[in-house]
Design a protein around this motif. Structure first.
Motif, PDB file in Angstrom:
ATOM      1  N   LEU A  51       0.810  -1.223   0.000  1.00 57.50           N
ATOM      2  CA  LEU A  51       0.000   0.000   0.000  1.00 57.50           C
ATOM      3  C   LEU A  51       0.844   1.275   0.000  1.00 57.50           C
ATOM      4  CD1 LEU A  51      -2.967  -0.868   2.389  1.00 57.50           C
ATOM      5  CD2 LEU A  51      -3.141  -0.217  -0.017  1.00 57.50           C
ATOM      6  N   GLY A 103      -1.422   4.056   5.612  1.00 59.64           N
ATOM      7  CA  GLY A 103      -2.334   4.567   6.645  1.00 59.64           C
ATOM      8  C   GLY A 103      -1.653   4.744   7.978  1.00 59.64           C
ATOM      9  N   THR A 132      -5.079   7.375   8.827  1.00 62.59           N
ATOM     10  CA  THR A 132      -5.673   6.109   8.422  1.00 62.59           C
ATOM     11  C   THR A 132      -6.640   6.317   7.252  1.00 62.59           C
ATOM     12  OG1 THR A 132      -6.726   4.116   9.229  1.00 62.59           O
ATOM     13  CG2 THR A 132      -7.590   6.162  10.114  1.00 62.59           C
ATOM     14  N   ALA A 133      -6.685   5.317   6.349  1.00 59.71           N
ATOM     15  CA  ALA A 133      -7.498   5.465   5.129  1.00 59.71           C
ATOM     16  C   ALA A 133      -8.972   5.667   5.456  1.00 59.71           C
ATOM     17  CB  ALA A 133      -7.309   4.244   4.240  1.00 59.71           C
ATOM     18  N   PRO A 241      -7.605  -1.090  -3.309  1.00 61.60           N
ATOM     19  CA  PRO A 241      -7.965  -0.711  -1.947  1.00 61.60           C
ATOM     20  C   PRO A 241      -9.114   0.310  -1.936  1.00 61.60           C
ATOM     21  CG  PRO A 241      -6.005   0.510  -2.616  1.00 61.60           C
ATOM     22  CD  PRO A 241      -6.383  -0.372  -3.769  1.00 61.60           C
ATOM     23  N   THR A 242     -10.142  -0.065  -1.207  1.00 55.64           N
ATOM     24  CA  THR A 242     -11.338   0.785  -1.139  1.00 55.64           C
ATOM     25  C   THR A 242     -11.836   0.869   0.297  1.00 55.64           C
ATOM     26  OG1 THR A 242     -12.078   0.368  -3.407  1.00 55.64           O
ATOM     27  CG2 THR A 242     -13.790   0.855  -1.815  1.00 55.64           C
TER      28      THR A 242
HETATM   29  C1  LIG Z   1      -4.528  -3.979   5.587  1.00 55.33           C
HETATM   30  S1  LIG Z   1      -5.570  -2.577   5.602  1.00 55.33           S
HETATM   31  C2  LIG Z   1      -4.429  -1.362   6.068  1.00 55.33           C
HETATM   32  C3  LIG Z   1      -5.055  -0.132   6.657  1.00 55.33           C
HETATM   33  C4  LIG Z   1      -4.051   0.943   7.007  1.00 55.33           C
HETATM   34  N1  LIG Z   1      -3.185   0.529   8.092  1.00 55.33           N
HETATM   35  C5  LIG Z   1      -4.733   2.269   7.364  1.00 55.33           C
HETATM   36  O1  LIG Z   1      -4.663   2.709   8.525  1.00 55.33           O
HETATM   37  O2  LIG Z   1      -5.326   2.862   6.475  1.00 55.33           O
HETATM   38  C6  LIG Z   1      -5.817  -2.323   3.889  1.00 55.33           C
HETATM   39  C7  LIG Z   1      -7.127  -1.657   3.576  1.00 55.33           C
HETATM   40  O3  LIG Z   1      -7.067  -0.272   3.896  1.00 55.33           O
HETATM   41  C8  LIG Z   1      -7.881   0.439   3.003  1.00 55.33           C
HETATM   42  N2  LIG Z   1      -7.050   1.419   2.284  1.00 55.33           N
HETATM   43  C9  LIG Z   1      -5.752   1.666   2.462  1.00 55.33           C
HETATM   44  N3  LIG Z   1      -5.338   2.679   1.690  1.00 55.33           N
HETATM   45  C10 LIG Z   1      -6.413   3.082   0.997  1.00 55.33           C
HETATM   46  C11 LIG Z   1      -6.656   4.116   0.039  1.00 55.33           C
HETATM   47  N4  LIG Z   1      -5.692   4.941  -0.362  1.00 55.33           N
HETATM   48  N5  LIG Z   1      -7.899   4.255  -0.446  1.00 55.33           N
HETATM   49  C12 LIG Z   1      -8.901   3.457  -0.028  1.00 55.33           C
HETATM   50  N6  LIG Z   1      -8.737   2.461   0.855  1.00 55.33           N
HETATM   51  C13 LIG Z   1      -7.514   2.287   1.377  1.00 55.33           C
HETATM   52  C14 LIG Z   1      -8.506  -0.569   2.053  1.00 55.33           C
HETATM   53  O4  LIG Z   1      -9.757  -0.962   2.596  1.00 55.33           O
HETATM   54  C15 LIG Z   1      -7.509  -1.681   2.101  1.00 55.33           C
HETATM   55  O5  LIG Z   1      -8.088  -2.919   1.721  1.00 55.33           O
END
Ligand SMILES: C[S@@+](CC[C@H](N)C(=O)[O-])C[C@H]1O[C@@H](n2cnc3c(N)ncnc32)[C@H](O)[C@@H]1O
Length: 263
Positions: A51, A103, A132-133, A241-242
Motif C-alpha cells: 500500500l 495509513g 488512516t485510510a 484498496p477501497t
Molecule cells: C490492511 S488494511 C491497512 C489499513 C491501514 N493501516 C490504514 O490505517 O489505512 C488495507 C485496507 O485499507 C484500506 N485502504 C488503504 N489505503 C487506501 C486508500 N488509499 N484508499 C482506499 N482504501 C484504502 C482498504 O480498505 C484496504 O483494503
C-alpha cells in the motif's frame, strides 16, 4: 533531502538498532508526517508494504536498502512471522529499520502484532502515527466523519472477517449502533456483507459510499445505496484498496458540492 527546518527539534533520534513502525498515510506523499519524512531520510533499511506507493518509497535515503514485504502481481505475501523475524534480525545488525505501512500502523495493519513481537524480543521500537485510510479517505471524498446533526459515533471495522459461521462478525450488532460504519477490506466479501446488513434490517435505500485509492491521482468515489451497491460497484470497476462507508454521513458529500465536477 527535504529540509524540515524548525520542525527538526521536534524529531526524536532514529537510534541504530531500533525499528520505527511508521504510517505513510493513505497515499498522497503530501500527507506524510514530518516524522515519517525524517524516518525516510535517516533509515538504513526500508521494509515496506504494497500500500506504500512508489512516490513515497522514492523519498527514502538513496543508499538505504529497500525490502518489499507485501503482495505483488498475485504472488503470495510474505508471511507475517517472516516479516517480524526479519525486522528483529535487521535491528540486531545495528541498523535503523524503517517499517513503513499504509495509513496508520496500528489500524488494521498488523503494526500492533509487530510491536508486540519486537517488545518480546527486546528490540527497541518507536511508533509514528499516520492518517488512516478510513478517515483520510472520507475527508478526501468530501464525507465528514461526524457532524452534530448526523452522528455521535463512527465505527471503523474490517470487512475481511468471516461473514458466516462461528467466527463471523456480529453484523447486526454493528447495525444496531446506528452509527455510520466505515469498512476496510470489504470488497472481496461485499455481496455477503450487503446480505448481512439487509438481514440485520438496514433499509435498501441506506446510503453507501466507496472511496478507492483515496488521495492518489487514481482516486474514485461512488455513492449508491445498500440495494444498488453490488451492481454499481461492478459497473464502476470499484476494487481494492477501497474504503466502504454506510450511513447518514454519505449524502453530506453532495451537500458539500462534491461529485459535481469535483472528484
Ligand atoms: C490492511 S488494511 C491497512 C489499513 C491501514 N493501516 C490504514 O490505517 O489505512 C488495507 C485496507 O485499507 C484500506 N485502504 C488503504 N489505503 C487506501 C486508500 N488509499 N484508499 C482506499 N482504501 C484504502 C482498504 O480498505 C484496504 O483494503
Amino acid at each position: 533531502m527535504i529540509d524540515l527546518g524548525p520542525l527538526t527539534r521536534h524529531l526524536p533520534e532514529f537510534v541504530p538498532g531500533s525499528v520505527w513502525l511508521v504510517g505513510a498515510g493513505p497515499g498522497d506523499p503530501g500527507l506524510l508526517t514530518a516524522r515519517a519524512i525524517h524516518a525516510l531520510a535517516t533509515a538504513d533499511v526500508l521494509v515496506y508494504d504494497a500500500l506504500v506507493g512508489p512516490d513515497i518509497v522514492a523519498l527514502v535515503r538513496p543508499d538505504a536498502e529497500r525490502e518489499f514485504a507485501g503482495k505483488r502481481g498475485g504472488k503470495p505475501s510474505a508471511k507475517q512471522r517472516d516479516i517480524t523475524e526479519r525486522l528483529i534480525e535487521l535491528a540486531r545488525q545495528g541498523k535503523r529499520v524503517l517499517r513503513l505501512k499504509g495509513g496508520d500502523p496500528f489500524v488494521f495493519g498488523r503494526g500492533g502484532e509487530e510491536a508486540l513481537a519486537l517488545h518480546q524480543a527486546g528490540v527497541p521500537f518507536h511508533v509514528v502515527p499516520g492518517i488512516t485510510a478510513g478517515l483520510g479517505g472520507l475527508a478526501a471524498a468530501g464525507i465528514p466523519a461526524t457532524t452534530r446533526d448526523t452522528n455521535q459515533a463512527i465505527v471503523l471495522m474490517t470487512g475481511h472477517y468471516a461473514v458466516e459461521g462461528p467466527e463471523a462478525t456480529d453484523w447486526a450488532a454493528f447495525v444496531r449502533t446506528g452509527a455510520p460504519l466505515v469498512l476496510y477490506m470489504a470488497m472481496s466479501n461485499l455481496p455477503a456483507i450487503v446480505a448481512a446488513f439487509t438481514a440485520a434490517g438496514l433499509p435498501p435505500d441506506t446510503p453507501m459510499g466507496f472511496v478507492t485509492r483515496a488521495t492518489t491521482p487514481d482516486q474514485k468515489v461512488l455513492v449508491t445505496t445498500l440495494a444498488g451497491a453490488i451492481e454499481d460497484t461492478a459497473l464502476a470497476g470499484i476494487e481494492a484498496p477501497t474504503i466502504t462507508v454506510v450511513g447518514s454521513i454519505v449524502p453530506l458529500r453532495a451537500a458539500l458540492g462534491y461529485g459535481d465536477g469535483r472528484p
